[in-house]
Design an enzyme around this catalytic site. Structure first.
Site, PDB file in Angstrom:
ATOM      1  N   LYS A 175     -35.570  21.302 -21.106  1.00 22.61           N
ATOM      2  CA  LYS A 175     -36.033  22.639 -20.384  1.00 22.61           C
ATOM      3  C   LYS A 175     -35.127  23.677 -21.117  1.00 22.61           C
ATOM      4  CE  LYS A 175     -37.489  20.866 -16.157  1.00 22.61           C
ATOM      5  NZ  LYS A 175     -36.729  19.894 -14.883  1.00 22.61           N
ATOM      6  N   ASP A 213     -17.547   9.587 -24.442  1.00 19.86           N
ATOM      7  CA  ASP A 213     -18.583   9.786 -23.271  1.00 19.86           C
ATOM      8  C   ASP A 213     -17.971  10.326 -21.997  1.00 19.86           C
ATOM      9  OD1 ASP A 213     -21.745   8.269 -23.352  1.00 19.86           O
ATOM     10  OD2 ASP A 213     -20.821   9.011 -21.558  1.00 19.86           O
ATOM     11  N   ASP A 251     -29.554  12.929 -24.977  1.00 18.93           N
ATOM     12  CA  ASP A 251     -30.397  13.562 -23.878  1.00 18.93           C
ATOM     13  C   ASP A 251     -31.159  14.666 -24.803  1.00 18.93           C
ATOM     14  OD1 ASP A 251     -31.844  14.953 -22.048  1.00 18.93           O
ATOM     15  OD2 ASP A 251     -30.667  13.881 -20.577  1.00 18.93           O
TER      16      ASP A 251
HETATM   17  C1  LIG Z   1     -28.922   8.772 -23.408  1.00 18.83           C
HETATM   18  S1  LIG Z   1     -27.476   8.414 -23.446  1.00 18.83           S
HETATM   19  C2  LIG Z   1     -27.488   7.534 -24.984  1.00 18.83           C
HETATM   20  C3  LIG Z   1     -26.506   6.531 -24.946  1.00 18.83           C
HETATM   21  C4  LIG Z   1     -25.955   5.663 -26.385  1.00 18.83           C
HETATM   22  N1  LIG Z   1     -25.598   6.602 -27.231  1.00 18.83           N
HETATM   23  C5  LIG Z   1     -27.234   5.041 -26.721  1.00 18.83           C
HETATM   24  O1  LIG Z   1     -27.658   5.461 -27.593  1.00 18.83           O
HETATM   25  O2  LIG Z   1     -27.415   3.935 -25.889  1.00 18.83           O
HETATM   26  C6  LIG Z   1     -26.526   9.712 -23.595  1.00 18.83           C
HETATM   27  C7  LIG Z   1     -24.985   9.582 -23.475  1.00 18.83           C
HETATM   28  O3  LIG Z   1     -24.413  10.754 -23.464  1.00 18.83           O
HETATM   29  C8  LIG Z   1     -23.338  10.970 -22.243  1.00 18.83           C
HETATM   30  N2  LIG Z   1     -23.220  12.439 -22.390  1.00 18.83           N
HETATM   31  C9  LIG Z   1     -24.313  13.590 -22.253  1.00 18.83           C
HETATM   32  N3  LIG Z   1     -23.920  14.631 -22.406  1.00 18.83           N
HETATM   33  C10 LIG Z   1     -22.242  14.492 -22.638  1.00 18.83           C
HETATM   34  C11 LIG Z   1     -21.429  15.509 -22.494  1.00 18.83           C
HETATM   35  N4  LIG Z   1     -21.538  16.857 -22.533  1.00 18.83           N
HETATM   36  N5  LIG Z   1     -19.977  15.107 -22.666  1.00 18.83           N
HETATM   37  C12 LIG Z   1     -19.840  13.628 -22.688  1.00 18.83           C
HETATM   38  N6  LIG Z   1     -20.639  12.697 -22.425  1.00 18.83           N
HETATM   39  C13 LIG Z   1     -22.196  13.123 -22.744  1.00 18.83           C
HETATM   40  C14 LIG Z   1     -23.945  10.505 -21.285  1.00 18.83           C
HETATM   41  O4  LIG Z   1     -22.788  10.160 -20.451  1.00 18.83           O
HETATM   42  C15 LIG Z   1     -24.718   9.150 -21.745  1.00 18.83           C
HETATM   43  O5  LIG Z   1     -23.979   8.289 -21.973  1.00 18.83           O
END
Ligand SMILES: C[S@@+](CC[C@H](N)C(=O)[O-])C[C@H]1O[C@@H](n2cnc3c(N)ncnc32)[C@H](O)[C@@H]1O
Length: 224
Positions: A128, A75, A124
């Protein structure tokens, strides 16, 4: 979370032996553990990744249940995976690590065939159109995952987002990848694998409270 608390976690992360926080430069100019993760863990156990791991609930839960495998949570937000790293230390777990980096750089972090399985937990959905390039199951990411996974390696996607589920299924069919399991509501389906229903992440718990169905896809990426 307050900024003081975040700073405290950042400081603690620097002292944790199970946390690696390389700079972008270090990653792209020859990352020290690429192709050598077995030396980091001191064994040859299979390697499983949790991408966008947040607090690392999946990495921790699977590591506790599978001492015969190594788990790496990735992350960009160190204050989040601090929780997983701390839990692993408190429980003396030697088969979990966390890397603070961008998932876009995954093929600089792992060598070809070095990874056995990938979990993507509640990414996420980046709905969009302009954000398509950040969607963790787009074609470019699949190419990178294919590169680092061994020939039997699978990807598991768990999401609350109908959009993400549908987008991913469509792409997998369109590109001819192998869908091993697809499920629209894991807690209502008797065929859901136990590793899918036994662990809930931080985000998942919130979606469940809102009454949202949780979907799951397990797939194998064909050669590009
Ligand atoms: C919606 S959160 C989900 C966190 C965890 N998996 C949960 O279900 O509780 C999405 C996570 O992905 C990480 N993230 C999103 N895009 C990323 C990227 N390109 N590289 C590293 N981390 C990423 C964000 O920092 C975030 O902690």
């Amino acid at each position: 979370m307050g900024s003081k608390n975040k700073l405290k976690r950042f400081k603690e992360n620097e002292t944790f032996e199970n946390v690696i926080q390389p700079t972008r430069e270090e990653v792209i100019t020859g990352f020290q553990y690429k192709g050598k993760w077995h030396s980091f863990f001191g064994n040859n156990k299979p390697i499983v990744l949790e991408l966008g791991c947040g607090k690392g609930e999946y990495a921790i839960a699977l590591a506790q249940k599978n001492p015969d495998k190594n788990f790496i949570g990735i992350d960009i937000k160190g204050a989040r995976f601090w929780r997983g790293a701390k839990t692993a230390i408190e429980n003396k777990m030697d088969n979990v690590a966390f890397v603070r980096t961008q998932i876009e750089l995954i093929d600089f972090i792992f060598a070809e065939n070095e990874v056995d399985e990938i979990w993507i937990t509640f990414p996420d959905p980046q709905i969009k159109y302009k954000r398509t390039k950040h969607r963790l199951t787009n074609s470019e990411f699949l190419k990178k995952y294919h590169k680092i996974l061994n020939s039997e390696g699978c990807v598991n996607l768990k999401t609350d987002s109908e959009f993400m589920h549908g987008y991913t299924l469509g792409l997998l069919h369109g590109e001819g990848h192998e869908v091993l399991h697809a499920n629209h509501d894991v807690y209502k389906n008797v065929y859901s694998p136990k590793e899918v229903i036994e662990t809930q992440t931080f985000y998942e718990k919130q979606y469940l409270e809102q009454g949202k169905p949780i979907t799951y896809i397990k797939f194998r990426i064909r050669p590009f």
